[in-house]
Motif scaffolding. Structure first.
Motif, mmCIF file in Angstrom:
data_model
loop_
_atom_site.group_PDB
_atom_site.id
_atom_site.type_symbol
_atom_site.label_atom_id
_atom_site.label_comp_id
_atom_site.label_asym_id
_atom_site.label_seq_id
_atom_site.Cartn_x
_atom_site.Cartn_y
_atom_site.Cartn_z
ATOM 1 N N ASP A 3 0.810 -1.231 0.000
ATOM 2 C CA ASP A 3 0.000 0.000 0.000
ATOM 3 C C ASP A 3 0.842 1.280 0.000
ATOM 4 O O ASP A 3 0.323 2.374 -0.061
ATOM 5 N N CYS A 20 4.528 2.511 6.523
ATOM 6 C CA CYS A 20 4.079 2.565 7.923
ATOM 7 C C CYS A 20 5.066 1.893 8.878
ATOM 8 O O CYS A 20 4.979 2.060 10.090
ATOM 9 N N ARG A 21 5.966 1.077 8.366
ATOM 10 C CA ARG A 21 7.029 0.411 9.142
ATOM 11 C C ARG A 21 6.530 -0.711 10.048
ATOM 12 O O ARG A 21 7.282 -1.200 10.888
ATOM 13 N N CYS A 65 6.060 -3.627 9.360
ATOM 14 C CA CYS A 65 6.779 -4.867 9.033
ATOM 15 C C CYS A 65 8.200 -4.856 9.593
ATOM 16 O O CYS A 65 8.916 -5.849 9.529
ATOM 17 N N CYS A 88 8.259 0.627 2.227
ATOM 18 C CA CYS A 88 7.645 -0.489 1.504
ATOM 19 C C CYS A 88 8.620 -1.033 0.457
ATOM 20 O O CYS A 88 8.649 -2.241 0.197
ATOM 21 N N CYS A 116 3.826 -8.396 5.795
ATOM 22 C CA CYS A 116 3.216 -7.061 5.699
ATOM 23 C C CYS A 116 1.782 -7.200 6.201
ATOM 24 O O CYS A 116 0.940 -7.809 5.534
HETATM 25 S S1 SF4 Z 1 5.422 -3.228 3.568
HETATM 26 FE FE1 SF4 Z 1 5.888 -2.596 5.645
HETATM 27 S S2 SF4 Z 1 5.949 -0.390 5.484
HETATM 28 FE FE2 SF4 Z 1 4.856 -1.082 3.676
HETATM 29 S S3 SF4 Z 1 2.694 -1.138 4.203
HETATM 30 FE FE3 SF4 Z 1 3.484 -3.162 4.649
HETATM 31 S S4 SF4 Z 1 4.023 -3.061 6.827
HETATM 32 FE FE4 SF4 Z 1 3.824 -0.939 6.114
#
Ligand code: SF4
Length: 280
Positions: free
Chosen positions: A15, A19-20, A22, A27, A44
Motif C-alpha cells: 500500500d 508505515c514500518r 513490518c 515499503c 506485511c
Molecule cells: S510493507 Fe511494511 S511499510 Fe509497507 S505497508 Fe506493509 S508493513 Fe507498512
C-alpha cells in the motif's frame, strides 16, 4: 499462482504507506527483502490474505536468482534507487560527497549514486558488489565488538561451513603456505593490520572488506607432523549486519561471498608474484 519477477512487482502490491509495521523503513525495502528471500510476503500486515496467497510462492524467483548473479545485482541496484543514501551514510561508516555514498572496501573508496551506479578504484566484481549493496540496503549499522567468531558459530553457519571452508579457508591456506609474503601484502595493499596472534596462531591479520565488518585471518604454520591451517573469523555482529548466505544460493550470500572473494583475490595476488597455489 503468480510469480513476481522483480522487487518492483512486489512493491506494486503494497500500500506504499511506509508505515514500518513490518519492521522495514519503507515499503520498497520490504519488497526487496521479499524478493531476495529475507522476508515472506505475509509479514506485511496491511496486505489482503488473497494477495498473499496468490503471490507467496516465489520458488521461480529462487531459481532465477540462483541462475543469474548479475540479475540479482541489478535487482539490488534497483532497490538502491528507493533509499535515501545520505541518511544511510551514518550506519554504514561511510561518507556522503557529491551526491554519492562512499564506503571504504578493503581500504579503497567504493561509491554508489542514487541511480545505482557503482564506481571504485578497484575492479568491481560480484563478490564485492553484492555484499556492498546488501550492506547499504540492509546493514544494521552495528559497531564491531572485537569478539571474534568462526563462520561455523555465526547464525546458520554450521550447515554452510563445509562449502565456506572449501571455497575460502582452504584456498587461502594454499596461498599462505606457498606465498610467505601474503600477510605483509594484505596489510600494505588493503589497509589491514597485523594484530597479536589470536587463538595461538602464528600470525593474525585484520582486514576491513566493509567498514563495520572486519575479518580476521589466522594462520598456523606446520609443526611436528601437523599440517598448517588457516581460519577466518568474523566479528560477532557480522551475522546481524549482513546475510550469511542467501536462501536462494549460498554463493550469493554476503558473508560467504566476502570470504570466497577474498580467497580469489589472494590467489590472483600470489600468481602475480610468481606463486602457483595448488587448486583446491
Ligand atoms: S510493507 Fe511494511 S511499510 Fe509497507 S505497508 Fe506493509 S508493513 Fe507498512
Amino acid at each position: 499462482m503468480l510469480r513476481p519477477q522483480n522487487a518492483m512487482t512486489i512493491f506494486q502490491l503494497l500500500d506504499k504507506s511506509n508505515c514500518r509495521r513490518c519492521g522495514e523503513k519503507t515499503c520498497m525495502a520490504f519488497a526487496g527483502a521479499v524478493f531476495t528471500g529475507r522476508r515472506p510476503l505475509s509479514e506485511c500486515p496491511r496486505l489482503d490474505r488473497q494477495i498473499i496467497d496468490t503471490y507467496s510462492d516465489n520458488s521461480q524467483n529462487r531459481y532465477d536468482v540462483e541462475q543469474n548473479r548479475d540479475d540479482y545485482l541489478e535487482q539490488l541496484k534497483t532497490l538502491i534507487k528507493g533509499i535515501d543514501l545520505k541518511a544511510a551514510t551514518g550506519g554504514t561508516g561511510g561518507r556522503y560527497e557529491n551526491d554519492r555514498l562512499i564506503i571504504k572496501v578493503m581500504g579503497k573508496d567504493f561509491s554508489i549514486t542514487r541511480n545505482g551506479t557503482i564506481s571504485t578504484d578497484i575492479h568491481v566484481n560480484p563478490w564485492v558488489a553484492v555484499p556492498f549493496l546488501n550492506y547499504v540496503l540492509y546493514g544494521k549499522g552495528m559497531d564491531p565488538t572485537g569478539d571474534w567468531r568462526s563462520f561455523r558459530e555465526l547464525a546458520d553457519g554450521r550447515e554452510r561451513y563445509p562449502l565456506f571452508q572449501k571455497r575460502c579457508e582452504e584456498q587461502m591456506k594454499q596461498v599462505a603456505d606457498s606465498y610467505t609474503e601474503l600477510f605483509d601484502d594484505m596489510v600494505q595493499m588493503f589497509s589491514g593490520k597485523q594484530v597479536d596472534p589470536q587463538f595461538q596462531s602464528d600470525i593474525s591479520v585484520v582486514l576491513y572488506p566493509l567498514p563495520k565488518l572486519p575479518i580476521m585471518v589466522c594462520h598456523w604454520l606446520p609443526e611436528e607432523g601437523m599440517q598448517s591451517s588457516l581460519n577466518v573469523f568474523f566479528d560477532q555482529t557480522a551475522d546481524k549486519s549482513l546475510d550469511i548466505g542467501s536462501i536462494f544460493s549460498l554463493d550469493i550470500g554476503s558473508i560467504f561471498s566476502l570470504g570466497a572473494g577474498l580467497a580469489q583475490m589472494f590467489t590472483r595476488l600470489a600468481r602475480r608474484h610468481g606463486f602457483e597455489p595448488p587448486s583446491c
